[in-house]
Design an enzyme around this catalytic site. Structure first.
Site, PDB file in Angstrom:
ATOM      1  N   ASP A   1       0.888  -1.157   0.000  1.00 52.05           N
ATOM      2  CA  ASP A   1       0.000   0.000   0.000  1.00 52.05           C
ATOM      3  C   ASP A   1       0.926   1.206   0.000  1.00 52.05           C
ATOM      4  O   ASP A   1       1.547   1.515   1.015  1.00 52.05           O
ATOM      5  CB  ASP A   1      -0.903  -0.008   1.231  1.00 52.05           C
ATOM      6  CG  ASP A   1      -1.864   1.165   1.243  1.00 52.05           C
ATOM      7  OD1 ASP A   1      -2.282   1.625   0.165  1.00 52.05           O
ATOM      8  OD2 ASP A   1      -2.206   1.634   2.352  1.00 52.05           O
TER       9      ASP A   1
ATOM     10  N   GLU B   1      -1.034  -0.951  -5.258  1.00 54.08           N
ATOM     11  CA  GLU B   1      -2.238  -0.194  -5.576  1.00 54.08           C
ATOM     12  C   GLU B   1      -1.923   0.930  -6.556  1.00 54.08           C
ATOM     13  O   GLU B   1      -0.922   1.627  -6.411  1.00 54.08           O
ATOM     14  CB  GLU B   1      -2.831   0.394  -4.293  1.00 54.08           C
ATOM     15  CG  GLU B   1      -4.148   1.089  -4.503  1.00 54.08           C
ATOM     16  CD  GLU B   1      -4.756   1.580  -3.207  1.00 54.08           C
ATOM     17  OE1 GLU B   1      -5.978   1.468  -3.075  1.00 54.08           O
ATOM     18  OE2 GLU B   1      -4.011   2.079  -2.335  1.00 54.08           O
TER      19      GLU B   1
ATOM     20  N   ASP C   1      -2.967   0.685   6.763  1.00 54.97           N
ATOM     21  CA  ASP C   1      -2.003   0.526   5.673  1.00 54.97           C
ATOM     22  C   ASP C   1      -1.522  -0.922   5.566  1.00 54.97           C
ATOM     23  O   ASP C   1      -1.381  -1.458   4.471  1.00 54.97           O
ATOM     24  CB  ASP C   1      -0.810   1.462   5.887  1.00 54.97           C
ATOM     25  CG  ASP C   1      -1.247   2.915   5.991  1.00 54.97           C
ATOM     26  OD1 ASP C   1      -1.695   3.465   4.976  1.00 54.97           O
ATOM     27  OD2 ASP C   1      -1.163   3.472   7.087  1.00 54.97           O
TER      28      ASP C   1
END
Length: 168
Positions: free
Chosen positions: A7, A68, A141
């Site tokens: 992330d 991501e 996260d």
């Protein structure tokens, strides 16, 4: 097969290593939320991110990076910083021979919850149902990194490219 789920960020970076072995449930090998200090310069923060990624890659030897994709927000300064950190992450993975998979937030939500407009709470509640987590993880996260890794495993499961990810 081991997947490095990330992330991306420059203050907090969620990191997860998820392993899939034949005829076994996916397992969480490692996860953390790596933080950089606002007291150091931005380029030092990027260097710290690169060094941490190199350490994780060398220690756990993943075959692929799942990261991501960025969605633009109203805060351009944050988006630019995260973009630069993401560049360091992708560079480190590529430099170490990892195959790179990128997923949008809706793709991650569909893979984890079955609903592309799921809220963060729904995603966070599903992650422990999909993979055993030994201890309580309270970092969004870190949980996002696990969700991103699970998304990769879900997407390559039905792909003919799965052989490409396996090392001999």
């Amino acid at each position: 097969m081991k997947i490095l789920g990330i992330d991306p960020g420059f203050e907090r970076i969620g990191v997860a290593i998820i392993e899939r072995k034949e005829n076994q449930k996916d397992s969480l090998v490692y996860s953390s939320c790596f933080k950089t200090s606002a007291k150091i310069s931005f380029h030092e923060r990027l260097t710290a991110i690169g060094n941490e990624l190199e350490r994780v890659i060398k220690k756990y030897k993943p075959e692929a990076l799942a990261i991501e994709k960025l969605y633009f927000t109203n805060n351009q300064k944050t988006v630019m910083g995260v973009s630069e950190a993401r560049g360091v992450i992708v560079y480190s993975a590529s430099r170490n021979g990892l195959q790179i998979f990128e997923y949008t937030p809706p793709e991650i939500k569909v893979a984890v919850t079955g609903y592309g407009k799921a809220d963060k709470r729904m995603v966070m509640s599903m992650v422990p149902k999909l993979i055993d987590i030994d201890e309580s993880i309270d970092s969004d996260d870190e949980l996002d990194a696990i969700a991103i890794g699970l998304t990769c495993l879900a997407s390559v499961r039905f792909s003919t490219g799965i052989k490409v990810l396996q090392r001999k």
